[in-house]
Design an enzyme around this catalytic site. Structure first.
Site, PDB file in Angstrom:
ATOM      1  N   THR A 184      30.882  30.989  19.729  1.00 29.63           N
ATOM      2  CA  THR A 184      30.530  32.251  20.350  1.00 29.63           C
ATOM      3  C   THR A 184      29.856  33.169  19.328  1.00 29.63           C
ATOM      4  OG1 THR A 184      32.428  31.992  21.770  1.00 29.63           O
ATOM      5  CG2 THR A 184      31.590  34.218  21.538  1.00 29.63           C
ATOM      6  N   VAL A 213      35.247  29.014  32.757  1.00 31.22           N
ATOM      7  CA  VAL A 213      34.835  30.261  32.101  1.00 31.22           C
ATOM      8  C   VAL A 213      35.859  30.590  31.025  1.00 31.22           C
ATOM      9  CG1 VAL A 213      34.416  32.730  32.421  1.00 31.22           C
ATOM     10  CG2 VAL A 213      33.685  31.113  34.190  1.00 31.22           C
ATOM     11  N   THR A 235      35.892  35.183  18.892  1.00 33.19           N
ATOM     12  CA  THR A 235      35.352  33.822  18.926  1.00 33.19           C
ATOM     13  C   THR A 235      36.508  32.852  18.734  1.00 33.19           C
ATOM     14  OG1 THR A 235      33.932  32.206  17.828  1.00 33.19           O
ATOM     15  CG2 THR A 235      34.768  33.992  16.454  1.00 33.19           C
ATOM     16  N   THR A 237      39.238  29.689  20.695  1.00 34.33           N
ATOM     17  CA  THR A 237      39.771  28.960  21.845  1.00 34.33           C
ATOM     18  C   THR A 237      39.882  29.912  23.029  1.00 34.33           C
ATOM     19  OG1 THR A 237      41.215  28.062  20.134  1.00 34.33           O
ATOM     20  CG2 THR A 237      41.524  27.234  22.356  1.00 34.33           C
TER      21      THR A 237
END
Ligand code: GLY
Length: 319
Positions: A184, A213, A235, A237
């Protein structure tokens, strides 16, 4: 006057010096520094924190090194599904999109949602239609594809794994362990007017099921900003960051618990996310311009700069 500052991240994971060539490391550092510098200039010229984080994340989306926009990972079904969110700490306005595959810069679509819609979060084809109505030029889904991400999906399919976030290529030269990468991207900023903003964008996880999502488009989980406390972008899991409401928990610990930025961010990453076996990190800036960049993985691509100060970038735990 506020101590204006911007911080960015390009993902966290098992980033080791041993697996990083000098050339590749330099490329990452150059890209990170250029993007921090672009955000710093917006703030220096009196631009808003919202504009600075939008532009920083747009630039991260444009860079195929990172798992957002071009260079996004593939789903199990060999498609791309991108998520992004943006939050204005001054108004608590939010804009977000999830599961999009035809919007070149999901963060710009999130910005349109924030500014031009009474809603907060659009998904899939509805989000793409809204973005097109707002003047964002659509792209074909293969715009996001790169050979590295395709190979990564093949490896994940072969091993029947779901690889986290922007899991990279399998080559030895790749800077991230192929099974532990969190790609991310995000930015947080405090502007000269004292306003905070945060933005987060991702391609999600390699080999994720279509329709999955993560935390990135969910305000409170992967992104949060409140002028009273802090701006946060996460950013890692995604499922764990949703379960812990990681971004909002930093704010809540500061607001209700009287904790400092350093205490609250360390608690979220090293206690709460860790306890649920989550991995990753976050970037945060508080209303006084303090910066925190904690992570519980081996490394996190990151950088920050105060207006009038040096641009600092780092990858590993120590530099
Ligand atoms: N942290 C991004 C994701 O899990 O999708």
């Amino acid at each position: 006057m506020a101590k204006a500052v911007i911080a960015i991240h390009g993902g966290a994971g098992a980033i080791t010096r041993a697996a990083m060539s000098a050339e590749k490391e330099q490329h990452f550092r150059q890209q990170l520094a250029a993007i921090v510098s672009a955000g710093q200039q917006i703030l220096a010229s009196g631009g808003s924190a919202l504009d600075a984080v939008t532009e920083a994340v747009r630039l991260l989306e444009e860079c195929p090194l990172f798992n957002a926009g071009r260079g996004a990972v593939f789903t199990h079904q060999s498609t791309h599904e991108l998520d992004a969110s943006l939050m204005d700490g001054r108004t608590l306005d939010i804009g977000a999109v999830a599961g999009v595959s035809r919007i070149r810069n999901p963060v710009l679509a999130a910005r349109k949602v924030l500014e031009a819609s009474p809603h907060v979060l659009f998904i899939g084809s509805g989000a793409e239609a809204f973005a097109a109505q707002q003047g964002l030029t659509p792209v074909e889904p293969d715009f996001f594809s790169t050979p590295e991400r395709w190979e990564q999906l093949q490896r994940a399919l072969g091993s029947e794994q779901m690889l986290l976030d922007h899991d990279g290529a399998a080559q030895e030269s790749d800077p991230l362990d192929p099974d532990r990468k969190f790609g991310t991207v995000g930015a947080v900023a405090l502007d000269l007017q004292g306003n905070l903003a945060a933005a987060t964008s991702t391609g999600g996880m390699t080999n994720k099921q279509a329709g999955r999502v993560g935390d990135s488009p969910l305000a409170g989980a992967g992104c949060y900003a409140n002028n009273a406390t802090v701006a946060v972008s996460c950013t890692g899991t995604g499922e764990v960051f949703i379960r812990t409401l990681a971004a909002y928990d930093v704010s809540a610990q500061m607001e209700y618990g009287g904790r400092s930025l350093q205490q609250a961010t360390a608690s979220v990453i090293h206690d709460k996310v860790q306890e649920l076996e989550g991995s990753g990190g976050l970037i945060a800036v508080d209303a006084h311009g303090n910066v925190a960049l904690p992570f519980n993985s081996e490394g996190m691509y990151r950088g920050f700069a105060y207006v009038g100060g040096e641009v600092e970038v780092a990858i590993y735990r120590d530099s």
